[in-house]
Design a protein around this motif. Structure first.
Motif, mmCIF file in Angstrom:
data_model
loop_
_atom_site.group_PDB
_atom_site.id
_atom_site.type_symbol
_atom_site.label_atom_id
_atom_site.label_comp_id
_atom_site.label_asym_id
_atom_site.label_seq_id
_atom_site.Cartn_x
_atom_site.Cartn_y
_atom_site.Cartn_z
ATOM 1 N N UNK A 204 0.807 -1.231 0.000
ATOM 2 C CA UNK A 204 0.000 0.000 0.000
ATOM 3 C C UNK A 204 0.836 1.274 0.000
ATOM 4 N N UNK A 205 2.054 1.202 0.373
ATOM 5 C CA UNK A 205 2.865 2.406 0.452
ATOM 6 C C UNK A 205 3.606 2.748 -0.827
ATOM 7 N N UNK A 206 3.433 1.986 -1.895
ATOM 8 C CA UNK A 206 4.160 2.223 -3.147
ATOM 9 C C UNK A 206 3.173 2.649 -4.232
ATOM 10 N N UNK A 207 3.559 3.657 -4.979
ATOM 11 C CA UNK A 207 2.725 4.176 -6.068
ATOM 12 C C UNK A 207 2.847 3.242 -7.274
ATOM 13 N N UNK A 208 1.785 2.525 -7.599
ATOM 14 C CA UNK A 208 1.757 1.598 -8.735
ATOM 15 C C UNK A 208 0.709 2.104 -9.720
ATOM 16 N N UNK A 209 1.121 2.412 -10.927
ATOM 17 C CA UNK A 209 0.199 2.910 -11.956
ATOM 18 C C UNK A 209 0.259 2.011 -13.161
ATOM 19 N N UNK A 210 -0.885 1.997 -13.915
ATOM 20 C CA UNK A 210 -0.967 1.153 -15.101
ATOM 21 C C UNK A 210 -1.581 1.941 -16.243
ATOM 22 N N UNK A 211 -1.144 1.651 -17.468
ATOM 23 C CA UNK A 211 -1.670 2.296 -18.655
ATOM 24 C C UNK A 211 -1.809 1.254 -19.745
ATOM 25 N N UNK A 212 -3.047 1.178 -20.335
ATOM 26 C CA UNK A 212 -3.321 0.193 -21.381
ATOM 27 C C UNK A 212 -3.670 0.951 -22.657
ATOM 28 N N UNK A 213 -3.026 0.618 -23.757
ATOM 29 C CA UNK A 213 -3.225 1.313 -25.025
ATOM 30 C C UNK A 213 -4.632 1.089 -25.557
ATOM 31 N N UNK A 214 -5.104 2.044 -26.396
ATOM 32 C CA UNK A 214 -6.404 1.946 -27.034
ATOM 33 C C UNK A 214 -6.414 0.798 -28.047
ATOM 34 N N UNK A 215 -7.577 0.168 -28.213
ATOM 35 C CA UNK A 215 -7.794 -0.881 -29.222
ATOM 36 C C UNK A 215 -6.731 -1.982 -29.145
ATOM 37 N N UNK A 216 -6.418 -2.395 -27.938
ATOM 38 C CA UNK A 216 -5.440 -3.483 -27.744
ATOM 39 C C UNK A 216 -6.082 -4.812 -28.147
ATOM 40 N N UNK A 217 -5.496 -5.567 -29.089
ATOM 41 C CA UNK A 217 -6.127 -6.820 -29.533
ATOM 42 C C UNK A 217 -6.027 -7.901 -28.456
ATOM 43 N N UNK A 218 -6.910 -8.877 -28.600
ATOM 44 C CA UNK A 218 -6.857 -10.028 -27.702
ATOM 45 C C UNK A 218 -5.712 -10.955 -28.115
ATOM 46 N N UNK A 219 -5.209 -11.715 -27.150
ATOM 47 C CA UNK A 219 -4.121 -12.672 -27.424
ATOM 48 C C UNK A 219 -4.552 -14.048 -26.957
ATOM 49 N N UNK A 220 -3.879 -15.057 -27.509
ATOM 50 C CA UNK A 220 -4.108 -16.449 -27.088
ATOM 51 C C UNK A 220 -3.186 -16.745 -25.915
ATOM 52 N N UNK A 221 -3.757 -16.934 -24.718
ATOM 53 C CA UNK A 221 -2.926 -17.199 -23.544
ATOM 54 C C UNK A 221 -3.800 -17.768 -22.439
ATOM 55 N N UNK A 222 -3.190 -17.995 -21.291
ATOM 56 C CA UNK A 222 -3.879 -18.470 -20.095
ATOM 57 C C UNK A 222 -3.959 -17.280 -19.143
ATOM 58 N N UNK A 223 -5.163 -16.791 -18.880
ATOM 59 C CA UNK A 223 -5.324 -15.582 -18.071
ATOM 60 C C UNK A 223 -4.796 -15.772 -16.655
ATOM 61 N N UNK A 224 -4.941 -16.976 -16.082
ATOM 62 C CA UNK A 224 -4.459 -17.216 -14.722
ATOM 63 C C UNK A 224 -2.940 -17.145 -14.676
ATOM 64 N N UNK A 225 -2.282 -17.857 -15.626
ATOM 65 C CA UNK A 225 -0.821 -17.839 -15.636
ATOM 66 C C UNK A 225 -0.292 -16.450 -15.965
ATOM 67 N N UNK A 226 -0.961 -15.731 -16.910
ATOM 68 C CA UNK A 226 -0.520 -14.386 -17.248
ATOM 69 C C UNK A 226 -0.642 -13.452 -16.056
#
Length: 907
Positions: A763-785
């Motif tokens: 909780x004490x660390x600033x963690x930010x995320x940014x996801x690009x527009x129109x990001x395509x789907x990929x073939x993967x395992x969501x749990x492992x990813x």
């Protein structure tokens, strides 16, 4: 002298301890030794057997020959007797010892009588002592009986004493390797009395034996031999005991013999005499064969005699070596000084007066130049006397006949020189026409050797006299000076022919040795450049086949079984006899197969390749009727030595790699245990302490304190759960059990959920995320990813020094890339390749958080690669600081037709 040095000096002899250890892995051999038949060896052996049987020992009679003696047959009753096997021999059915039945029964002690017996042709081994050696190797103790006259080194002495040729012999090493030797002694008078009473042979045979073998003098001499050999045996046992226990005993002055042999018939007697001296002095002995460095003996019989002599010396326990040089005496003295020789044994054949006049013998030269050493001369058995025409007999013992080609060469060069001389004289008077005949002799010597040159010189002398010395057309010589010139001509042609012949032989010898050197160079260069076992085997087989021009096969153990590795030609087949001979050569370390005494019916002869760690492989080749000539024999031995070194080096390399892998596994195991002990103990201690506090003081604690303890329990429980999960994930990755699901995954959702999960733990660390527009789907395992991204974010929080952590998801070409960046100190360049190793940890934490296990990044890499993606690290990442991990997944073509996720911004 210091105590430490004194302890090292007084420690047990390593060789003696190794010999003792090797014996402990085999069965024990007990030999009941006697001076002659009838002294009671079998009786004493069976008497002991009955005592051991009453004591409860599992003892079986494999074979006993009673020879109709009633008292011996009575001792056999009550003992378990192994049935014999029946073999057909020359139309008759004969019974022999059943080796396979004995191995299957495997008693504690097996009695096998008459050790020197020769087996029938269909038996596995030609000699019974070889059956006994196989029994000992399988761990069975063997009791056997032996008469002193059957020892190989004493057989010729017994023949001289008794006048009876001993045909059944046993190598001396069998007696030396025995664990116990029990002497059964009987005075000669009592033995003769037993013989007359019919207790040894039936009356008819006893009468004949008394007239020949069983004489008082013979029996006394045999008894002395048996007593002496047994005394030497007891002395050897005492020395072994002193060495094994580091006891300072009465050490004798060491003697060492040097034995000189050659291609003459006396060399065999020299070896036998040296063996007797070695046994009497209990001294090692070295047998050397002297050969000139500038000459080659092309007589195959003489070379075969040398090889047989050296093999005899090896069988009798001597060390063999070949010496090359021009000065034999100097070479012998060099070896004597280097090997600390005390006595030299050499043959002294009778020489004619002519030989003694013009040439000193090797024995004479040794007497003149030897100092401080003992010298033993071995003479021929024939009585000395005047030897007329000894020189001609000596040449007659060799092949001195000329072939038709040699006759034709001598005749043709003489005719050519005569025709050329007559043609020249018709044109111009030439006073030195004899030079043409000298040239003809030189050509004959260079083409066909010295004998052809000798014949050409005789024909040239006759032709020169007949056609060129007045009166022409006759063999008479009119002028006295022509007689002198004719004599000088003959001497010159003989000398020139001899010199040319020697040069020709030396050129052939140099070419042959150069070819051998080139072959050895090619073999060594090919073998030195590879550690692959298959390449070594193929190189060995191809080079051996090209060298000796015979089919070659090489067998090596695979999982404990001897199997064919390679052969040339490739269609070479090995039958039952060949495979049996190969196994015998591998297990016993002896030559077997065609041309030997063991399984001679096999088509190939097999030689073991013995290295420092034992027999590594077996090489077989198909010998012809004459066997290998000396050149081929030397080349074969040299190549096999090179192959043995290469195979041993390959085996050592494999062992080194395996040892390194074991050490690495031990390092990982130690790191794992250390990590488990720390990472399990810490949360468990926290949980245990919090639970104890709640249990004892929970009703008196403020609500806020109880809540803090419960939060600690929850956090440490989650930490413990993550640690166990990491271990399970690492185990799945290493075992190849990770099977990711191939579903369409929205990377943005996985990124956001991973960030939210990480924020709860940091909780004490600033963690930010940014996801690009129109990001395509990929073939993967969501749990492992999600686990991969969480491990990367958690790693950034631990090593970022409390600085902000940013997560970006964007499109890079035909791939979706997700990067996790921290602004910590970064990773040193030398450690960038190690960050994905198991249990690798970076510098200590600066944010007060507890250290990790060093498995998070390894698990992330394993999961990413299992899903078909890639992961990389770079440092520094931003403004010469920080670290960035980037995960990339290729976008499949079908993903362009799928709905895309909308961009999201999380602050």
């Amino acid at each position: 002298m210091s105590d430490e040095f004194r302890d090292q000096e007084n420690r047990p002899d390593p060789d003696a301890l190794l010999a003792l250890a090797s014996r402990s892995r085999k069965g024990r051999l007990t030999i009941f030794l006697g001076a002659a038949p009838g002294v009671g060896k079998t009786f004493a052996m069976l008497s002991r057997a009955r005592i051991r049987q009453m004591a409860g020992t599992d003892i079986v009679v494999g074979l006993v020959e009673t020879h109709g003696r009633a008292e011996t047959e009575a001792l056999v009753e009550g003992l378990e007797i192994l049935p014999r096997k029946t073999l057909e021999y020359k139309g008759r059915s004969l019974e022999e010892f059943d080796l396979d039945a004995a191995l299957a029964r495997k008693p504690a002690i097996l009695i096998v009588d008459e050790l020197a017996h020769s087996n029938l042709g269909e038996s596995r081994h030609p000699k019974r002592y070889q059956d006994v050696e196989e029994l000992l190797a399988s761990g069975i103790d063997v009791w056997t009986a032996l008469n002193i006259q059957h020892l190989e080194s004493l057989s010729d002495i017994v023949s001289q004493i008794t006048g009876v040729q001993v045909r059944e012999i046993v190598p001396d090493r069998v007696l030396k390797q025995a664990d116990d030797v029990i002497l059964i002694d009987l005075p000669p008078e009592e033995l003769l009395a037993r013989l007359r009473e019919g207790k040894v042979y039936v009356p008819a045979n006893a009468a004949r034996a008394t007239e020949s073998f069983f004489r008082l003098g013979n029996l006394t001499a045999l008894r002395e031999l048996a007593l002496r050999r047994t005394a030497d045996r007891v002395d050897d046992e005492m020395v072994d005991f002193l060495k094994q226990n580091a006891i300072e005993g009465p050490w004798r002055t060491s003697e060492r013999l040097l034995v000189c042999v050659g291609p003459d018939e006396l060399s065999e007697k020299v070896v036998m005499t040296a063996s007797h001296l070695s046994s009497g002095l209990n001294a090692p002995w070295l047998v050397v064969c002297l050969e000139r460095a500038d000459q080659v003996d092309e007589d195959p019989q003489r070379q075969a005699r040398v090889d047989d002599t050296l093999r005899l010396a090896e069988r009798l326990g001597g060390e063999t070596r070949r010496l090359y040089g021009r000065d034999f005496v100097e070479e012998l003295l060099k070896v004597a000084r280097k090997e600390h020789i005390t006595q030299i044994v050499i043959g002294a054949p009778r020489r004619s007066s002519l030989q003694r006049l013009f040439r000193r013998s090797l024995a004479d030269e040794l007497l003149n130049r030897l100092g401080g050493l003992g010298l033993h001369f071995v003479t021929e058995d024939k009585p000395s006397g005047r030897r007329s025409f000894d020189l001609f007999k000596r040449f007659g013992s060799r092949r001195v006949g000329l072939t038709p080609r040699q006759y034709a060469t001598a005749l043709l060069v003489t005719v050519a020189a005569t025709a050329a001389g007559r043609a020249i004289i018709e044109v111009v008077a030439l006073p030195n026409v004899s030079m043409l005949f000298l040239l003809a002799v030189l050509v004959a010597a260079l083409r066909e050797g010295y004998l052809t040159a000798l014949l050409a010189s005789v024909l040239s002398a006759l032709a020169y006299n007949f056609f060129f010395i007045p009166p022409i057309g006759t063999l008479t010589i009119a002028a006295p000076h022509e007689v002198f010139a004719f004599i000088i001509f003959i001497v010159a042609t003989l000398l020139a022919g001899g010199i040319a012949s020697r040069l020709h032989k030396q050129a052939l010898l140099s070419a042959r040795r150069a070819a051998q050197t080139q072959t050895l160079y090619e073999v060594s260069s090919k073998l030195a450049g590879t550690l692959d076992r298959e390449a070594i085997v193929w190189t060995a087989v191809s080079q051996l086949n090209s060298t000796i021009q015979r089919p070659v096969a090489l067998l090596a153990p695979v999982d404990g079984q001897l199997e064919l590795q390679s052969s040339w030609p490739p269609d070479t087949e090995l039958g039952v006899a060949e495979l049996t001979a190969a196994r015998f050569a591998y297990e016993k370390g002896e030559v077997a197969g065609s041309g030997t005494g063991t399984l001679p019916n096999a088509k190939l002869q097999f030689r073991p390749l013995r290295g420092p760690s034992g027999t590594l492989a077996v090489c077989g080749y198909a010998p012809d009727a004459e066997g290998l000539d000396p050149t081929e024999e030397h080349a074969l031995a040299a190549i096999l030595d090179q192959v043995t070194i290469a195979l041993d080096r390959s085996a050592l390399t494999v062992k080194s790699v395996e040892q390194s892998a074991r050490l690495e596994n031990e390092r990982f195991r130690s790191a794992l245990l250390s990590s488990i002990s720390h990472d399990l103990r810490t949360p468990l201690a926290t949980i245990t302490g919090a639970v104890t506090s709640l249990k004892e003081f929970g009703d008196r604690m403020p609500e806020e304190s109880r809540r803090d303890l419960l939060i600690s329990i929850e956090e440490e429980g989650e930490r413990l759960s993550r640690f166990v999960g990491n271990l399970l994930d690492m185990t799945r990755i290493e075992s190849g059990a990770v099977e990711p699901k191939r579903d369409w995954v929205d990377v943005g959702e996985v990124v956001l959920s991973s960030v939210e999960r990480a924020k709860r733990l940091a909780p004490g660390i600033d963690i930010s995320a940014s996801v690009a527009q129109d990001l395509p789907l990929i073939r993967a395992d969501s749990v492992l990813l999600g686990q991969v991204l969480f491990n990367l974010i958690d790693n950034a929080c631990k090593h970022g020094g409390g600085e902000p952590v940013t997560v970006y998801a964007k499109i890079e070409g035909q791939a979706v890339a997700v990067s996790v960046t921290d602004l910590g100190k970064g990773i040193p360049e030398k450690d960038l390749d190690r960050v994905f190793e198991k249990f690798y940890r970076r510098s200590k934490k600066t944010d007060g958080r507890k250290p990790g296990t060093g498995l998070g990044l390894s698990i992330a890499k394993g999961f990413v690669e299992a899903m078909g993606g890639s992961i990389q690290v770079e440092s520094p990442a931003v403004r010469r600081r920080g670290t960035r991990f980037t995960v990339r997944f290729a976008v499949e073509a079908s993903a362009n037709d799928m709905p895309v996720a909308k961009g999201r911004q999380v602050v």
